[in-house]
Design an enzyme around this catalytic site. Sequence first.
Site, mmCIF file in Angstrom:
data_model
loop_
_atom_site.group_PDB
_atom_site.id
_atom_site.type_symbol
_atom_site.label_atom_id
_atom_site.label_comp_id
_atom_site.label_asym_id
_atom_site.label_seq_id
_atom_site.Cartn_x
_atom_site.Cartn_y
_atom_site.Cartn_z
ATOM 1 C CG ASP A 7 -1.828 1.193 1.301
ATOM 2 O OD1 ASP A 7 -1.721 2.087 0.430
ATOM 3 O OD2 ASP A 7 -2.653 1.255 2.235
ATOM 4 C CG ASN B 299 0.347 4.531 -13.112
ATOM 5 O OD1 ASN B 299 -0.328 5.235 -13.855
ATOM 6 N ND2 ASN B 299 -0.152 3.437 -12.512
ATOM 7 C CE1 TYR C 156 -5.345 12.192 -9.161
ATOM 8 C CE2 TYR C 156 -6.045 13.915 -10.689
ATOM 9 C CZ TYR C 156 -5.506 12.661 -10.462
ATOM 10 O OH TYR C 156 -5.126 11.882 -11.526
ATOM 11 C CE LYS D 284 -1.823 12.136 -9.920
ATOM 12 N NZ LYS D 284 -0.921 11.028 -10.281
#
Length: 244
Positions: free
Chosen positions: A54, A80, A144, A148
């Site tokens: 994990d 990824n 997010y 990112k």
Amino acid sequence: MNAPVHKVAAVTGGSAGIGKAICEQLLEQGYEVVSLSRRASPLTHPRLHNIEVDLSDRAATSEAARDMARRFEVTTLVHNAGVIRAALLPDVKLSDLDALVDLHLGCAVQLLQAALPTMRARHFGRVVLLSSRAALGLQTRTSYSATKAGMLGMARTWALELAPEGITVNVVAPGPIRTDMFYDVVQKDSDKERQLAASVPVKRLGESADVARAVSFFADAANGFVTGQVLYVCGGTSVGSLAL
């Protein structure tokens, strides 16, 4: 005569979606591939190895990174693995932000630190981070988009630090790609999916293979003069606006 290129790659989130496509492509190109994911890859190949972990768990990631470095001489790292945790601003949880910092940013640091001695010893390395078109901003993506986008600054910094040692660091930023994670947000075969596809300048959604081909470009040993760059694989959505 040039020495053969050392082709051992580690791919996070390699068991599904874009990660699985990246593993498939690298295997086709003769790489030894290590998939680091919560589940073992469904792919069966003599050059594919699984480390089940994990990657949002910092301690577990540290242990997996040590295991990877002990067992494999990784010179190509593809980060990824990712999750979204969608929420409008009033509903954003700092615990979600912390989790995505660990997964999208911290994990990349841990794994590259583990692989770096091998890359430096061979004076060769390829690092590819998977960011997102959402790094440019997208509703409901506070945690997010922030993490990112953080990948972009991190990659540019690493590119400068590692360039003299033959190590390149680049970013692939996908747009809407037909994966399980995409369908967690948009119902498959729905009007919303069709409307989204129609809003993409190339008039279709992306496929995992579209992203894998971009990763393959940055991973290629011949492309040592390309570093610190971001390639949007997004059907043109990074040029204009995108609404989910």
